[in-house]
Design an enzyme around this catalytic site. Structure first.
Site, PDB file in Angstrom:
ATOM      1  N   ILE A 101      11.124  -0.057   2.104  1.00 26.31           N
ATOM      2  CA  ILE A 101      10.159   0.896   2.665  1.00 26.31           C
ATOM      3  C   ILE A 101       9.688   0.424   4.043  1.00 26.31           C
ATOM      4  O   ILE A 101       9.657   1.198   5.006  1.00 26.31           O
ATOM      5  CB  ILE A 101       8.952   1.101   1.718  1.00 26.31           C
ATOM      6  CG1 ILE A 101       9.447   1.689   0.386  1.00 26.31           C
ATOM      7  CG2 ILE A 101       7.912   2.008   2.360  1.00 26.31           C
ATOM      8  CD1 ILE A 101       8.390   1.752  -0.697  1.00 26.31           C
ATOM      9  N   ASP A 105       7.276 -11.000   6.929  1.00 29.91           N
ATOM     10  CA  ASP A 105       7.875 -11.039   5.595  1.00 29.91           C
ATOM     11  C   ASP A 105       8.060 -12.501   5.221  1.00 29.91           C
ATOM     12  O   ASP A 105       8.258 -13.350   6.097  1.00 29.91           O
ATOM     13  CB  ASP A 105       9.233 -10.308   5.623  1.00 29.91           C
ATOM     14  CG  ASP A 105       9.699  -9.889   4.229  1.00 29.91           C
ATOM     15  OD1 ASP A 105       9.783  -8.690   3.977  1.00 29.91           O
ATOM     16  OD2 ASP A 105       9.963 -10.782   3.395  1.00 29.91           O
ATOM     17  N   GLU A 126      -6.294   2.896 -11.899  1.00 20.67           N
ATOM     18  CA  GLU A 126      -5.959   4.299 -11.635  1.00 20.67           C
ATOM     19  C   GLU A 126      -6.156   5.103 -12.907  1.00 20.67           C
ATOM     20  O   GLU A 126      -5.959   4.583 -14.010  1.00 20.67           O
ATOM     21  CB  GLU A 126      -4.500   4.399 -11.153  1.00 20.67           C
ATOM     22  CG  GLU A 126      -4.294   3.690  -9.813  1.00 20.67           C
ATOM     23  CD  GLU A 126      -2.846   3.732  -9.305  1.00 20.67           C
ATOM     24  OE1 GLU A 126      -1.995   4.351  -9.972  1.00 20.67           O
ATOM     25  OE2 GLU A 126      -2.598   3.150  -8.241  1.00 20.67           O
ATOM     26  N   HIS A 160      -1.599   7.992  -5.830  1.00 18.51           N
ATOM     27  CA  HIS A 160      -0.347   7.254  -6.083  1.00 18.51           C
ATOM     28  C   HIS A 160       0.862   8.198  -6.041  1.00 18.51           C
ATOM     29  O   HIS A 160       1.658   8.269  -6.983  1.00 18.51           O
ATOM     30  CB  HIS A 160      -0.406   6.532  -7.452  1.00 18.51           C
ATOM     31  CG  HIS A 160       0.585   5.387  -7.535  1.00 18.51           C
ATOM     32  ND1 HIS A 160       0.366   4.270  -8.291  1.00 18.51           N
ATOM     33  CD2 HIS A 160       1.796   5.206  -6.954  1.00 18.51           C
ATOM     34  CE1 HIS A 160       1.397   3.446  -8.171  1.00 18.51           C
ATOM     35  NE2 HIS A 160       2.278   3.997  -7.368  1.00 18.51           N
ATOM     36  N   ILE A 161       0.958   8.930  -4.923  1.00 17.03           N
ATOM     37  CA  ILE A 161       2.055   9.895  -4.799  1.00 17.03           C
ATOM     38  C   ILE A 161       2.966   9.553  -3.615  1.00 17.03           C
ATOM     39  O   ILE A 161       3.720  10.410  -3.153  1.00 17.03           O
ATOM     40  CB  ILE A 161       1.537  11.347  -4.658  1.00 17.03           C
ATOM     41  CG1 ILE A 161       0.315  11.450  -3.726  1.00 17.03           C
ATOM     42  CG2 ILE A 161       1.177  11.930  -6.009  1.00 17.03           C
ATOM     43  CD1 ILE A 161       0.596  11.372  -2.305  1.00 17.03           C
ATOM     44  N   GLY A 198       5.677   8.062  -3.409  1.00 14.35           N
ATOM     45  CA  GLY A 198       7.100   8.314  -3.650  1.00 14.35           C
ATOM     46  C   GLY A 198       7.354   9.615  -4.384  1.00 14.35           C
ATOM     47  O   GLY A 198       8.482   9.883  -4.804  1.00 14.35           O
TER      48      GLY A 198
HETATM   49  P1  NAI Z   1      11.359  -4.314  -1.381  1.00 17.20           P
HETATM   50  O1  NAI Z   1      11.545  -5.299  -2.471  1.00 17.20           O
HETATM   51  O2  NAI Z   1      12.550  -3.664  -0.783  1.00 17.20           O
HETATM   52  O3  NAI Z   1      10.520  -4.993  -0.196  1.00 17.20           O
HETATM   53  C1  NAI Z   1       9.424  -5.817  -0.395  1.00 17.20           C
HETATM   54  C2  NAI Z   1       9.400  -6.840   0.726  1.00 17.20           C
HETATM   55  O4  NAI Z   1       8.198  -7.578   0.661  1.00 17.20           O
HETATM   56  C3  NAI Z   1      10.553  -7.838   0.660  1.00 17.20           C
HETATM   57  O5  NAI Z   1      11.218  -7.887   1.891  1.00 17.20           O
HETATM   58  C4  NAI Z   1       9.850  -9.148   0.322  1.00 17.20           C
HETATM   59  O6  NAI Z   1      10.517 -10.280   0.849  1.00 17.20           O
HETATM   60  C5  NAI Z   1       8.505  -8.930   0.968  1.00 17.20           C
HETATM   61  N1  NAI Z   1       7.442  -9.795   0.446  1.00 17.20           N
HETATM   62  C6  NAI Z   1       7.249 -10.236  -0.818  1.00 17.20           C
HETATM   63  N2  NAI Z   1       6.132 -10.980  -0.887  1.00 17.20           N
HETATM   64  C7  NAI Z   1       5.604 -11.028   0.360  1.00 17.20           C
HETATM   65  C8  NAI Z   1       4.462 -11.634   0.930  1.00 17.20           C
HETATM   66  N3  NAI Z   1       3.627 -12.364   0.178  1.00 17.20           N
HETATM   67  N4  NAI Z   1       4.242 -11.466   2.250  1.00 17.20           N
HETATM   68  C9  NAI Z   1       5.095 -10.734   3.017  1.00 17.20           C
HETATM   69  N5  NAI Z   1       6.204 -10.127   2.529  1.00 17.20           N
HETATM   70  C10 NAI Z   1       6.442 -10.266   1.222  1.00 17.20           C
HETATM   71  O7  NAI Z   1      10.346  -3.211  -1.966  1.00 17.20           O
HETATM   72  P2  NAI Z   1      10.143  -1.724  -1.455  1.00 17.20           P
HETATM   73  O8  NAI Z   1      11.078  -0.832  -2.157  1.00 17.20           O
HETATM   74  O9  NAI Z   1      10.086  -1.702   0.014  1.00 17.20           O
HETATM   75  O10 NAI Z   1       8.677  -1.435  -2.067  1.00 17.20           O
HETATM   76  C11 NAI Z   1       7.526  -2.079  -1.532  1.00 17.20           C
HETATM   77  C12 NAI Z   1       6.291  -1.735  -2.348  1.00 17.20           C
HETATM   78  O11 NAI Z   1       6.090  -0.336  -2.398  1.00 17.20           O
HETATM   79  C13 NAI Z   1       6.356  -2.182  -3.814  1.00 17.20           C
HETATM   80  O12 NAI Z   1       5.118  -2.749  -4.159  1.00 17.20           O
HETATM   81  C14 NAI Z   1       6.495  -0.910  -4.564  1.00 17.20           C
HETATM   82  O13 NAI Z   1       5.947  -1.023  -5.840  1.00 17.20           O
HETATM   83  C15 NAI Z   1       5.707   0.044  -3.698  1.00 17.20           C
HETATM   84  N6  NAI Z   1       6.038   1.448  -3.911  1.00 17.20           N
HETATM   85  C16 NAI Z   1       5.016   2.360  -3.949  1.00 17.20           C
HETATM   86  C17 NAI Z   1       5.276   3.705  -4.146  1.00 17.20           C
HETATM   87  C18 NAI Z   1       4.166   4.676  -4.161  1.00 17.20           C
HETATM   88  O14 NAI Z   1       4.295   5.727  -4.766  1.00 17.20           O
HETATM   89  N7  NAI Z   1       3.078   4.406  -3.497  1.00 17.20           N
HETATM   90  C19 NAI Z   1       6.632   4.192  -4.357  1.00 17.20           C
HETATM   91  C20 NAI Z   1       7.646   3.171  -4.197  1.00 17.20           C
HETATM   92  C21 NAI Z   1       7.337   1.852  -4.019  1.00 17.20           C
END
Ligand code: NAI
Length: 412
Positions: free
Chosen positions: A162, A181, A269, A292-293, A295
């Site tokens: 994301i 990151d 939530e 929480h929408i 996605g």
């Molecule tokens: P991803 O796994 O592709 O990316 C997460 C990144 O965060 C990775 O590059 C990782 O190395 C980095 N990371 C981990 N710990 C860290 C820290 N302490 N400091 C800095 N970087 C750190 O995950 P993606 O798909 O990008 O999702 C990210 C977040 O979005 C997740 O928490 C997911 O649950 C949330 N999400 C929320 C949605 C919503 O509806 N609001 C929908 C989809 C995802």
């Protein structure tokens, strides 16, 4: 098209929690005719009965597949979670039972990135408070504290799926993108990596969080970190609810240190749409609150349905596990028409391959190709054999008799 040892019409597929119709269409198109789709998830005992003879099951976040349910699902060969999270499943136990679990890790990536981009524009124009005031009959026609996002600095924490997608979109609108990151990430476009979180927070006009929920990210944005943000900056959290200390955020909004925020995820939530949403953030006009929408779009639902159903179909049809979250990962080619494919899932103990090889050599079977992967306690070996020299049923019986065998499947 290879045949499964059990024909597709006999394979029961159960899809729960209103998985998008597209998944049903994909199964039907591939020849799976026994597809049951329910809008909710049944109570525990009914669920056990429903899954007793199911081979494939698709769930979302509300169906818990724990040891008891997995034990009741005796014929299950694979699970699909039509969402991102997989913690509703006992993943280790599923693996030990020879059941790979597939999810949809980036089907809604674009949806989240688009929402955040919109929020950046709205926050920097002061739209949330002007909109709220207009609903109350107040007219705030003013350019005060209203800015274009062009040329502003965006700080992205977590440059994964994301975060990096957001970076590219924000750059296309003229923002300067910085990210932090914990992993070494490829700086896509002109984005620049920043070594420490504090350094990033001090540098940018808006911060957007895209980290996973881990012990290290709980309250990642606390009082101290928010204090490092520039006066008048904006904070966006569409990651996980416990990444931001909400009390620290309200203090920063009260003092005016932060000019606004957009929050999609919360420490607590509502369990359903019928329950009240309770949060100290409700009182701030300058905060965009969304349920929480991030996605939740029609496109993401279709993407998820396609991604997960196709992974389940592929595993069922040819044994590929390359995107499983809990299982040895093997990517398999199409099966040759003159070959059988034997898939053997076993406990990862010494001597297993020797015993498997003995079965093949004693039967004088020529192995055309072999693939092996292990993960922790589980091994997955696939052998393509010449169908003219191999009796698949006899071979299956011999392999099943090996101590430590969890499951044997055959394609022929
Ligand atoms: P991803 O796994 O592709 O990316 C997460 C990144 O965060 C990775 O590059 C990782 O190395 C980095 N990371 C981990 N710990 C860290 C820290 N302490 N400091 C800095 N970087 C750190 O995950 P993606 O798909 O990008 O999702 C990210 C977040 O979005 C997740 O928490 C997911 O649950 C949330 N999400 C929320 C949605 C919503 O509806 N609001 C929908 C989809 C995802």
């Amino acid at each position: 098209m290879p045949k499964l040892s059990l024909s597709k019409e006999k394979i029961k597929v159960v899809l729960l929690e209103g998985v998008h119709e597209r998944a049903v269409e994909n199964f039907l198109r591939d020849g799976y005719t026994q597809v049951i789709r329910l809008t909710g998830t049944p109570p525990r005992e009914e669920l056990k009965a429903l899954l007793a003879d199911a081979r494939l099951v698709g769930i979302r976040s509300r169906t818990r597949l724990d040891q008891e349910i997995l034990d009741a699902a005796k014929k299950l060969i694979a699970i699909g979670t039509f969402c991102i999270g997989t913690n509703q499943i006992d993943l280790d136990y599923a693996r030990q039972k020879g059941i790979p679990v597939f999810n949809a890790p980036f089907s809604n990536t674009r949806s989240v990135a688009e929402l955040v981009l919109a929020e950046l524009i709205f926050l920097m124009r002061g739209i949330p408070e002007k909109n709220a005031a207009a609903h109350r009959g107040q007219w705030i026609k003013s350019a005060d504290n209203a800015y274009e996002i062009r040329g502003k600095k965006l700080g992205i924490v977590g440059f994964g799926h994301i975060g990096s997608q957001l970076g590219i979109l924000a750059e296309a609108l003229g923002m300067q993108v910085y990210y932090h990151d914990i992993e070494n990430k490829l700086p896509l476009g002109n984005a620049r990596a920043v070594d420490s979180l504090d350094e990033l927070l001090e540098k940018v006009d808006a911060v957007s969080l895209h980290v996973p929920a881990t012990p290290q990210t709980a309250n990642l944005m606390g009082r101290e970190q928010i204090a490092h943000m520039r006066p008048g900056a904006y904070l966006i959290n569409a990651a996980r609810g416990n990444v931001v200390d909400i009390d620290a955020l309200t203090e920063a909004l009260d003092s005016g240190h932060l000019r606004g925020a957009a929050i999609d995820v919360f420490p607590t939530e509502p369990a359903s749409n019928a329950d009240e949403f309770i949060s100290p953030l409700r009182r701030y006009d300058q905060v965009i609150l969304t349920p929480h929408i991030g996605g939740s779009t029609q496109e993401a639902q279709v993407n998820i349905a396609d991604e997960v159903s196709n992974k389940l179909i592929k595993y069922s049809n040819n044994g590929t596990t390359s995107s499983a979250v809990n299982f040895p990962k093997v990517a398999l080619p199409e099966l040759h028409p003159d070959q059988h494919r034997i898939m053997h899932i076993h406990r990862n103990v010494p001597g297993m391959m020797q015993q498997i090889n003995r079965v093949f050599s004693e039967r004088g079977i020529n192995v055309a190709a072999m693939y092996l992967q292990t993960l922790d306690d589980t091994g997955y070996v696939i052998m393509d054999v010449d169908s003219r020299t191999a009796n698949a049923d006899a071979l299956k019986a011999d392999l099943q008799a090996i101590d430590g065998t969890v499951r044997v499947r055959v394609l022929h």
